[in-house]
Structures are given as C-alpha cells and as structure tokens.
Design a protein around this motif. Structure first.
Motif: not given
Lengths: 77, 362
Positions: B48-49, B55-57, B166-167, B231-232
């Motif tokens: 989860r982390a 995702l930047g959330v 993500l926007p 993402v990397a």
C-alpha cells in the motif's frame, strides 16, 4: 425517400454492406443516390464514415417497409 | 510479436520476483495476531505504501480490489447516492457502462466526444457524478479530467495507471495491475480523503473496509513492485514508445483508404488504433497472427456481441477493419519496422479476397 439504386444487404455482416456500396456507387450518375438496406449494426456508423473518407454525401437513414434501416448516399464525385 | 499490452501487459520482472517471494511469506490471514499473520499484514502495508508513493497519493487513499473492473464498480457506484444523476463520456470502458446500467435508480446521460475521442465538457451540465476516464483504452486519447467543474468525478485510470502521472480533480479512481505489468486479479481503488464515498456493496470484516474478500497478499505485493518499477522507468519508456507510435501512425496513414484515430499527441504513450476501409477486422487479426503479430480489434466481427466498438462509433470513426496496436515496454524500432513491413500486404490480400483491389472501388 426513393433512391436511384437500391442495394439489399440484409443479412450481410460488416464490412460487406460497405464493400457493396463501394463496388456499385459507380452505377449511378453524379447527383443521384444509392440506398443500402442493412441489418448489420456497424453499417449505421461505417456508411457515414465511408462517405466522409470517400468524399461522398451521407443523406440519412430511413427504414424500409420491413423496418430494416436504409442508409442513403448521394454520389457527388 | 505481442502487440496487445493494452489488453494485458506481460509480467514485469520486478513483479515476478516479488510474487515468488510473497507466495512463500504472504499466505496467512493478515487480520490475525500471530507471526505468520503479521508477515502477511506487513507485506500488505508495504504494498500500500509503495503504491501510494508511486501514484503520489496518501496511503489511506489506496485500496486493493480483486480486479480493475471491481475497482471501477466500487469507485463509481460509491460516489453515486440513491437517485443521483451521472454523466459519463460516451467512450468510457464497458465496466463503467455496465455499473451504471446495473443501478436502475440513477439518471444517466452520455456526453458526446469529438473526432479525436475527447469529451465535450460544455455538455456536462450539473450532474451529481461525472465518470471520465483518464485516457481511452482503445484510442489512447487523454481526457481533461482536471477541467471538470461539476459533480464528484470518478476517474477510470485502468488504461493509464503507471504510464502517465495521475491528474488532479477526481474523488475516486481505479486502476488494474495486469495492465501495467503486475499480475491479474489485483485492482487499485483510490478514494480521496474526505470524498463523499460509501461502499456500494455488502460490507466485509477485512483489513480494509472499502473492499471485500480475503486479501491477495502475494498478488498485491507483485502489483506494487511492478508499479514502482514502471514509474521509475516511465520517462525513458514513454519517450521511446512515443517515437515508435508516431512512426506507426505515419506509416499506416500511407496505406490507401486508412483512418488513424485518436489524438496524435495528447495520448497514451504505447497505443495506436487504425481502421482499413473494406477490410474484415477478424480476417485482419487472423492474417496478422499468421504472420506472427498479435493485435486486438474493435470491429464488430471480432466481438462476441457482433456490435462494433462503442468508442469508435461515438467518435464517428470507421469501425470495420480495425486494429489496435499496443507496445511492450521493450518494443524496439526493428520490431515496429517488421510489423510495418507486413501490414500493407496483409491488408491488400484481404481487399483482393473481397473482390477489391486498392484504388478500384469508390
């Protein structure tokens, strides 16, 4: 709306109705119309798309006597 | 050559490694208090982390579901109160359309799209909920999610998660691990802190109250590992894929009576769709498969329903003779050139079989 050429494409699956239209529109003169009667769900989208790609005029849709849609195209070139 | 990653991406090496390790360590019930359970819980929390960071959330905004479809259903329906009005882009994934059709209490309206597949936001009105995908799964066009000014926004990000940042501007969102190189059977549901979201389905007494069912701990860790890796690598892979897709778009447009659809610039990096006039989509998929190229199609004859793609139809694009090409992360220029060398003769062969040679029909 009557057309100068009626194409009965009932029962033909995509892309057969559009192929018939492409093969036979030359049988009418510029300014005349072709109607394609088609039971295929894709014809509703692909006949207008064909008109756009081939530079012909899509006149509209009108049911035949048996309720099957007829897609009417005017030859403009 | 596999050219259908928009349907499912091959497992990322990082996911394989994480999956094998977690299969041995993550079997226990993460709600129990013994050592094996704590191992499983730790894996779940780490996953989860990692997803939150990628995702930047926030961590408490991330839930793991049993699929992308499940995440779409929960994310969207959880925002829609009984009797709510919902507007959705006409090109949304069928998971969105099926979820809305299932709720007979909702008033649902489709928003038209332009020729590129981009939603016409002028038509949005004042609905309670707007369902708008981040990017289209068939044609790649990116939607103006952050410009929606009405209602709570549900964003289906299944096609884009990991591939594009993500926007902003959404209350709930969904992703699907097997589309970014994680395993199937893992979806991501994001619910913004403070969003008016309620679980639309029966509750369950599990780790996370937004979802139900026994946690797929190994799958979730593998999905998180793949997402981190994707993402990397994103900047490098994105740049390479964009050039290759530009090359495909240009070369395909040279084939007579062909329509290349979707936004040429503001799009997913790895995907392109095109249609060939007078060509049977099923014959085209078969012909390419015989030559060693595995592609998807939105044509009616390739669908179990015999209905053409509602995405192509809503865009006013040609629906027959359709091919969607989506690249693997390691697709090379040589791969693309091999595909482009085989495509024109495949198309021409089918047109000849139909009694048409290029240039002969109107």
């Amino acid at each position: 709306m009557t057309a100068d050429l009626e194409l009965d494409c009932r029962g033909l699956l995509c892309p057969q109705p559009v192929i018939e239209l492409g093969k036979r529109i030359g049988e009418v003169l510029v300014g005349q119309t072709v109607a394609v009667a088609s039971t295929d769900a894709a014809a509703a989208f692909d006949i207008p798309a064909w008109c756009r790609m081939r530079g012909q005029e899509y006149v509209g849709q009108e049911p035949a006597d048996d309720g099957v849609p007829r897609y009417v195209v005017r030859r403009v070139s | 050559m596999y050219l259908d990653t928009a349907s499912s991406e091959p497992l990322h090496p990082a996911a394989r490694e994480a999956l094998l390790a977690a299969l041995d360590r993550g079997y226990a019930d993460p709600r129990r208090l013994h050592g094996a359970a704590r191992d499983a819980r730790l894996i779940l929390d780490n996953a989860r982390a990692a997803v939150a960071e990628a995702l930047g959330v926030r961590r408490d905004e991330v839930s793991f579901t049993s699929s992308g479809t499940d995440a779409v259903h929960r994310g969207l329906l959880g925002l829609a109160r009984p009797g709510a009005t919902v507007a959705h882009a006409a090109v949304e994934h069928s998971a969105v359309l099926h979820a809305l059709a299932w709720r007979s209490d909702l008033t649902v309206r489709a928003l038209p799209v332009d020729r590129l597949g981009r939603v016409e936001l002028d038509a949005v009105g004042e609905p309670d909920v707007v369902a708008l995908q981040h990017a289209n799964h068939e044609v790649g066009t990116v939607q103006p999610v952050s410009e929606v000014a009405a209602g709570a926004v549900f964003m289906d990000a299944c096609a884009s998660m990991g591939r594009l940042p993500l926007p902003d501007g959404w209350s709930a969102a969904a992703g699907s691990a097997h589309k970014w190189g994680g395993p199937a059977g893992v979806g991501v549901l994001l619910v913004r802190k403070g969003a008016a979201w309620r679980n639309p389905f029966p509750a369950d007494d599990r780790v996370d109250e937004r979802v139900s069912g026994f946690e797929n701990v190994p799958g979730v860790l593998a999905a998180a590992a793949a997402l981190q890796a994707v993402v990397a690598e994103r900047d490098e892979v994105d740049a390479r894929q964009r050039v290759l897709v530009d090359r495909i778009r240009a070369a395909v447009a040279e084939i007579p009576d062909t329509e290349v659809v979707g936004d040429p610039v503001d799009r997913l990096p790895h995907l392109v769709t095109f249609s060939f006039l007078y060509v049977d989509g099923e014959a085209l998929v078969d012909g390419l498969n015989r030559r060693g190229f595995e592609v998807a199609s939105g044509s009616a004859c390739t669908a179990s329903t015999l209905e053409p793609s509602h995405v192509l139809a809503a865009m006013g694009a040609l629906t027959h003779g359709n091919v969607r090409v989506s690249l693997t992360r390691d697709a090379s220029e040589a791969d693309v050139e091999r595909f482009l060398a085989a495509l024109p003769s495949t198309v021409e062969e089918i047109r000849k079989d139909a009694g048409l040679s290029t240039g002969e029909a109107w």
